[in-house]
Design an enzyme around this catalytic site. Sequence first.
Site, PDB file in Angstrom:
ATOM      1  N   HIS A  44       8.319 -21.610   5.204  1.00  0.00           N
ATOM      2  CA  HIS A  44       9.183 -19.887   5.083  1.00  0.00           C
ATOM      3  C   HIS A  44       9.577 -19.136   4.178  1.00  0.00           C
ATOM      4  O   HIS A  44       8.634 -18.343   3.743  1.00  0.00           O
ATOM      5  CB  HIS A  44       9.717 -20.208   6.805  1.00  0.00           C
ATOM      6  CG  HIS A  44       9.306 -18.655   6.961  1.00  0.00           C
ATOM      7  ND1 HIS A  44       8.606 -17.915   7.699  1.00  0.00           N
ATOM      8  CD2 HIS A  44      10.802 -17.764   6.679  1.00  0.00           C
ATOM      9  CE1 HIS A  44       8.668 -16.771   8.016  1.00  0.00           C
ATOM     10  NE2 HIS A  44       9.954 -16.816   8.016  1.00  0.00           N
ATOM     11  N   TYR A  48       8.780 -15.651   1.805  1.00  0.00           N
ATOM     12  CA  TYR A  48       9.328 -14.388   0.610  1.00  0.00           C
ATOM     13  C   TYR A  48       9.404 -14.645  -0.837  1.00  0.00           C
ATOM     14  O   TYR A  48       9.630 -13.444  -1.044  1.00  0.00           O
ATOM     15  CB  TYR A  48      10.820 -14.677   1.646  1.00  0.00           C
ATOM     16  CG  TYR A  48      10.730 -14.264   2.994  1.00  0.00           C
ATOM     17  CD1 TYR A  48      10.536 -12.645   3.226  1.00  0.00           C
ATOM     18  CD2 TYR A  48      10.358 -14.787   4.087  1.00  0.00           C
ATOM     19  CE1 TYR A  48       9.793 -12.501   4.935  1.00  0.00           C
ATOM     20  CE2 TYR A  48      10.513 -14.251   5.651  1.00  0.00           C
ATOM     21  CZ  TYR A  48      10.132 -12.784   5.842  1.00  0.00           C
ATOM     22  OH  TYR A  48       9.902 -12.418   7.154  1.00  0.00           O
ATOM     23  N   HIS A  68      -4.020 -14.282   8.379  1.00  0.00           N
ATOM     24  CA  HIS A  68      -2.473 -13.198   8.536  1.00  0.00           C
ATOM     25  C   HIS A  68      -2.002 -13.444   7.412  1.00  0.00           C
ATOM     26  O   HIS A  68      -2.247 -12.679   6.360  1.00  0.00           O
ATOM     27  CB  HIS A  68      -1.457 -14.340   9.635  1.00  0.00           C
ATOM     28  CG  HIS A  68      -0.574 -13.573   9.144  1.00  0.00           C
ATOM     29  ND1 HIS A  68       0.126 -12.336   9.431  1.00  0.00           N
ATOM     30  CD2 HIS A  68       0.435 -14.534   8.484  1.00  0.00           C
ATOM     31  CE1 HIS A  68       1.335 -12.816   9.075  1.00  0.00           C
ATOM     32  NE2 HIS A  68       1.628 -13.987   8.395  1.00  0.00           N
ATOM     33  N   PHE A  69      -2.207 -14.522   6.501  1.00  0.00           N
ATOM     34  CA  PHE A  69      -1.815 -14.828   4.809  1.00  0.00           C
ATOM     35  C   PHE A  69      -2.534 -13.847   3.633  1.00  0.00           C
ATOM     36  O   PHE A  69      -2.136 -13.696   3.522  1.00  0.00           O
ATOM     37  CB  PHE A  69      -2.051 -16.590   4.963  1.00  0.00           C
ATOM     38  CG  PHE A  69      -1.290 -17.400   5.903  1.00  0.00           C
ATOM     39  CD1 PHE A  69       0.374 -17.149   5.032  1.00  0.00           C
ATOM     40  CD2 PHE A  69      -1.348 -18.423   6.378  1.00  0.00           C
ATOM     41  CE1 PHE A  69       1.476 -18.094   5.729  1.00  0.00           C
ATOM     42  CE2 PHE A  69      -0.196 -19.324   6.277  1.00  0.00           C
ATOM     43  CZ  PHE A  69       0.959 -19.099   5.895  1.00  0.00           C
ATOM     44  N   HIS A  70      -4.067 -13.997   4.072  1.00  0.00           N
ATOM     45  CA  HIS A  70      -4.147 -13.220   3.614  1.00  0.00           C
ATOM     46  C   HIS A  70      -4.171 -11.291   3.093  1.00  0.00           C
ATOM     47  O   HIS A  70      -4.529 -10.917   2.506  1.00  0.00           O
ATOM     48  CB  HIS A  70      -5.995 -13.562   3.623  1.00  0.00           C
ATOM     49  CG  HIS A  70      -6.648 -15.062   3.626  1.00  0.00           C
ATOM     50  ND1 HIS A  70      -7.077 -15.776   3.369  1.00  0.00           N
ATOM     51  CD2 HIS A  70      -7.761 -15.137   1.990  1.00  0.00           C
ATOM     52  CE1 HIS A  70      -7.044 -16.860   2.805  1.00  0.00           C
ATOM     53  NE2 HIS A  70      -7.594 -16.292   1.823  1.00  0.00           N
ATOM     54  N   ARG A 113      -8.919 -23.644  12.336  1.00  0.00           N
ATOM     55  CA  ARG A 113      -8.614 -22.759  10.709  1.00  0.00           C
ATOM     56  C   ARG A 113      -9.079 -24.184   9.856  1.00  0.00           C
ATOM     57  O   ARG A 113      -9.740 -25.909  11.056  1.00  0.00           O
ATOM     58  CB  ARG A 113      -7.428 -22.646  10.676  1.00  0.00           C
ATOM     59  CG  ARG A 113      -6.755 -23.452  10.758  1.00  0.00           C
ATOM     60  CD  ARG A 113      -4.729 -22.900  11.028  1.00  0.00           C
ATOM     61  NE  ARG A 113      -4.417 -22.912   9.479  1.00  0.00           N
ATOM     62  CZ  ARG A 113      -3.086 -23.196   8.858  1.00  0.00           C
ATOM     63  NH1 ARG A 113      -1.938 -23.126   9.851  1.00  0.00           N
ATOM     64  NH2 ARG A 113      -3.038 -22.837   7.494  1.00  0.00           N
ATOM     65  N   ARG A 114      -9.189 -24.414   8.778  1.00  0.00           N
ATOM     66  CA  ARG A 114      -9.332 -25.780   8.118  1.00  0.00           C
ATOM     67  C   ARG A 114     -10.612 -26.434   8.170  1.00  0.00           C
ATOM     68  O   ARG A 114     -10.741 -28.102   7.429  1.00  0.00           O
ATOM     69  CB  ARG A 114      -8.278 -26.800   8.412  1.00  0.00           C
ATOM     70  CG  ARG A 114      -7.068 -25.866   8.022  1.00  0.00           C
ATOM     71  CD  ARG A 114      -5.602 -27.282   7.938  1.00  0.00           C
ATOM     72  NE  ARG A 114      -4.366 -26.519   7.531  1.00  0.00           N
ATOM     73  CZ  ARG A 114      -3.539 -26.251   9.097  1.00  0.00           C
ATOM     74  NH1 ARG A 114      -3.984 -26.697   9.891  1.00  0.00           N
ATOM     75  NH2 ARG A 114      -1.873 -25.898   8.729  1.00  0.00           N
TER      76      ARG A 114
END
Length: 551
Positions: free
Chosen positions: A222, A226, A373-375, A438-439
Site C-alpha cells: 500500500h 504513495y 482502479h490502478f490504471h 482479474r488476472r
Amino acid sequence: MSKNYLLFSKQESRLYMAFMHVTFASLLIGGLMGLLQTLVRSGKFTLPFGIDYYTLLTVHGVILGLVFTTFFIIGFQNSLMGKTVGISDKQRKAAWLAFWIMLIGTAMAAVTILVGQASVLYTFYAPLRAHPAFYIGLTFVVVGSWIAAFVNFRQLYVWKKAHKGEKSPLLAFMVVINMIMWFIATLGLAATVIVQFIPWSLGYAETINVLLSRTLFWYFGHPLVYFWLLPAYMAWYAIIPKIIGGKIFSDSLARLAFILFLMFSIPVGLHHQLTEPGIDPTWKFIQVILTFMVIIPSLMTAFSLFATFEAAGRKKGFTSLFGWFKKLPWKDVRFLAPFIGMLAFIPGGAGGIINASYQMNALVHNTIWITGHFHLTVATTVVLTFFGITYWLVPHLTGRRLTPKLNKLGIIQAFVWTLGMAIMSGSMHIQGLIGGPRRSSFSEYAGGEQVATWLNYQLAQAVGGTILFIGIILMVYIFIQLSFFAPRGVEEFPIADEEEDAEKSPKILENWYLWIAITIALILFAYTIPMFDIMRHSPPGSVPFDWPIGR
C-alpha cells in the site's frame, strides 16, 4: 541568471539521465506486454510461439509497476535534491552504485520472467513459486533503492549543517519524506523475500507461511502506491505553480500534507486483505479507519492546488468567478498533462474509498475493477504527471529545448493517453461490477451469457489498450527527440517561490524524530498483534517445496 536556468554539470546530468533511459525503455517494453494482454483477453488474438499469457502479465506488472516507476522517481528526486541542496562527488558515486545495483537486480528478475521461470505476477503470491534469481533480483532492486535513499538523507543533512536555523527547501523536504516512507515500507518486502521466499525457492525451507508472506507484502504494497503518488504531488505543489506564473500557496500546508502521508500510508496494508481468513476482523477494521485518514492530506492537496490556480489568475487581473480558470496555460503540455492527471485522481480517489470500505470491497475484490482502479490512479494520474515532468526535465538535463512542435505533439500524446485510458479503465470498472475476474486470460473462461457480456468489455479494453500503445510510441519518440535531436538551448527547471505574505512554517514540521517516531508507533499499533496472531495460529506451512514454479 535564475538558478532555475543553470544547467547541471555533465556528471550530474549523466546520472539523472541514466535513470530516465531505463524508465522509457521500461515504458516501451511494459506497454507492449500490456497491449498483447488486452488483445488476448478480447478473444480475437492468440499468442504466437507458445508464449504464456501469465508471462506477459508478470512482465507488464513488474516492468511498469516497479521498474518504470522506481527508476523515474529516483532519477527525478535525485535531480530535485541536486538542484535544491546540491550533491557532492562522493554522493554522486554512491548514487551511481544505487543505479547499477538496481539495474542488475532488474535484469536478473526480467530474465527469469522471460524464460518462464517466474510467471508469478508482480505480487508474487505464494504458493506461486519463482526461480531464486527472481527473488534475489528483487532484493538487489530494494538494496539499490536504499542506497539512493541514504544518499538523499545525507544530502539534506549536509545542507542543514551548512545552513543552521534555516528552513530546508520544500522539495528536498518532500523527497526525504518519500524516501523515509519507502525505506520503512520496503523492510516488509525485504523480510518476506529474504526470510521466506529465497530459502523456500532454494529448497532450504520445505514450506512457506502463505498468510504471513501476503501480510508482509501488503505492508509494503500500500505505501508503494504513495511512493508512486508523492513525486507527482511534489510537481503539483512546487513546480506547476511556476509553470502557470504563480507561487506556492502554502509551504507549511504542503509539508504537513506530506507528514500525514508518511504517518498514514504505511500501517494500512490489511485493507488489501479484507477477504482473507486468519486475520482478526477488528484489526482489519482499525486499518480501514487509518486508511481513510489519508483522505485528509489528499483534500488538503486539492485545496492548495486550486487556491494556487485562482491566486495566479487573480494576480493577472481576472476578476470573474472562473476567469482565472480559462486563462490557465492550456497550450503548455508541461501544465496540461499533469492537470489531466489531477482530474483523473478525483474518480480514482473515489474508487480507492470503495476498495478500502469493508462492505463495498467485497463486491469488487479480485475483480477487474481493481485493475481499472490502478490504471486510473497510477497509469493516468501518476504517469501523466511523470510525462509532464519529462517535457522540462529531460531537455534541462540534455541542454536542449522543448520546441513548439514537440510541445504540440506532447498535447496530442496527452489526449491520446487520456482517451485510451478512459476507454480501457472505464470498461474495466464496469466489467468488475458485473463480476469480471482479474488476472485471467480469455482461454480460461467457460461459456455462457455472462462471459459473452464480459467479452464485450474486454474488446473495449483491447481498443483502449491499442490507443494507449500509440500514446506510448509517441511518448518514447518525444523522449528520444528531447534527449538527442531537439535544438540546443536552455530549458527552465521550474521551481516556484513561496507567496511573499505566507506565514512562516513552524519548526516542528521539520522535527524528524517526532514524525518518524509517530509513524513507527502507528505501525507497531496496527501490526504487532495481527502479526503475532498470524505467526502463532496459522499453519507452520502448508505449501510444499515441490509446488510447481510459475503459475
